[in-house]
Design a protein around this motif. Sequence first.
Motif, PDB file in Angstrom:
ATOM      1  N   ARG A 124      -3.680   7.387  -1.141  1.00  0.00           N
ATOM      2  CA  ARG A 124      -3.167   6.019  -0.980  1.00  0.00           C
ATOM      3  C   ARG A 124      -3.679   5.127  -2.114  1.00  0.00           C
ATOM      4  NH1 ARG A 124      -4.986   3.347   4.068  1.00  0.00           N
ATOM      5  NH2 ARG A 124      -6.921   4.435   3.564  1.00  0.00           N
ATOM      6  N   CYS A 160       0.868  -1.173   0.000  1.00  0.00           N
ATOM      7  CA  CYS A 160       0.000   0.000   0.000  1.00  0.00           C
ATOM      8  C   CYS A 160       0.905   1.223   0.000  1.00  0.00           C
ATOM      9  CB  CYS A 160      -0.917   0.002   1.217  1.00  0.00           C
ATOM     10  SG  CYS A 160      -2.043   1.424   1.292  1.00  0.00           S
ATOM     11  N   SER A 210      -4.057   0.716   5.878  1.00  0.00           N
ATOM     12  CA  SER A 210      -2.991   0.450   4.915  1.00  0.00           C
ATOM     13  C   SER A 210      -2.541  -1.002   4.974  1.00  0.00           C
ATOM     14  CB  SER A 210      -1.804   1.383   5.175  1.00  0.00           C
ATOM     15  OG  SER A 210      -2.171   2.734   4.974  1.00  0.00           O
ATOM     16  N   GLU A 264       1.575   5.668  -0.518  1.00  0.00           N
ATOM     17  CA  GLU A 264       1.091   7.047  -0.452  1.00  0.00           C
ATOM     18  C   GLU A 264       1.898   7.900  -1.419  1.00  0.00           C
ATOM     19  OE1 GLU A 264       1.323  10.782   2.629  1.00  0.00           O
ATOM     20  OE2 GLU A 264       0.887   8.816   3.487  1.00  0.00           O
TER      21      GLU A 264
END
Length: 343
Positions: free
Chosen positions: A79, A62, A141, A64
Amino acid sequence: MKAYVYHGEKKFSIDEVPMPKAQAGQAVAKVLCASICGTDLRTYRFGSAKLKTPITIGHEGCYEITEVGEGVDLKIGERYVMAPAIGCGQCKSCKKGRTNMCSSLATVGFEFPGTFAEYITLPKEAIERGHLIKVPDHVSSKAASVAEPVACAINAQSYLKIEQGDNVVIYGAGYLGCIHAELAFMQGANNVFIAEVSEKRRNKARTLVPKAFVIDSSDAEYRTLIGNIVGQEGVDVVITACPAGITHKQGLELLTQNGRMSLFGGLPGENNYHLDSNLIHYKELGVFGAHASTVKQNMQALESIASGQLNVEKYITEFAFSDIEKAFNSLINEEAEKAVVIP
């Protein structure tokens, strides 16, 4: 920045590597969570001649967004997860949406630098071809980081057409064996059996998937036990979610007429078994392969997590990036179902 680098010949190290810079069409993202796949574990244990070294491995995560290159319509701070197997977009398979079957497939952690790093370059090819999927705000996440293997299970089950009342046997009680069981129940399966040789994994599976029958497949009588529950005609679906060739042979024998089997777990070359083609012929069985997943299937996986249908967090054990080798060993020692590293 720091990255976990494979140097070949089973040699790994946490190295200081250059910080990526977003070129035109690319983006750079902070890796919020990266999970360890069975493929990563095999590379850690046995090495891989397929990889051009040195390379950062890993393909589940995951991210960002921290920087965008020219022409990229992504927002800093958002995200995303990424379908890591990226097709060419032009071949017959890609045009059918079966990007995972592209003959020129390029995959994060193989052809592109992987997820076991503090930051990652999101390839131009992934951005252009829609492989980035936005993570809903309410999804953690770490949960998002384990969506991609769920997509691989969805891919395998897309061929199996599990229906209301079907009886299903899954070999292997690891993360994906359990996910296969949960997906089978979601599609209306009646009895789901998780067959596993490891007592430690069996005990975990009983807690994680309490609706399933968890049985010892090293017991010579385990197929009789299944027959006592579903009837002697056999089961409708078998999924091999472990690297043991004997499950291909025994799984085929368990199937009823018009049964379906997914050869989901890859095998070492010397561990291959010949399937009984007469069983396939006379019972009209369907035997299917499964490799990676499509963008659509990654979207379905994330949706199943976001909707609450799948609780993947119960499978996760977290590790600091500095403890990444502890994470690998926790999987080898069967202490963790799914290891997630936090850079």
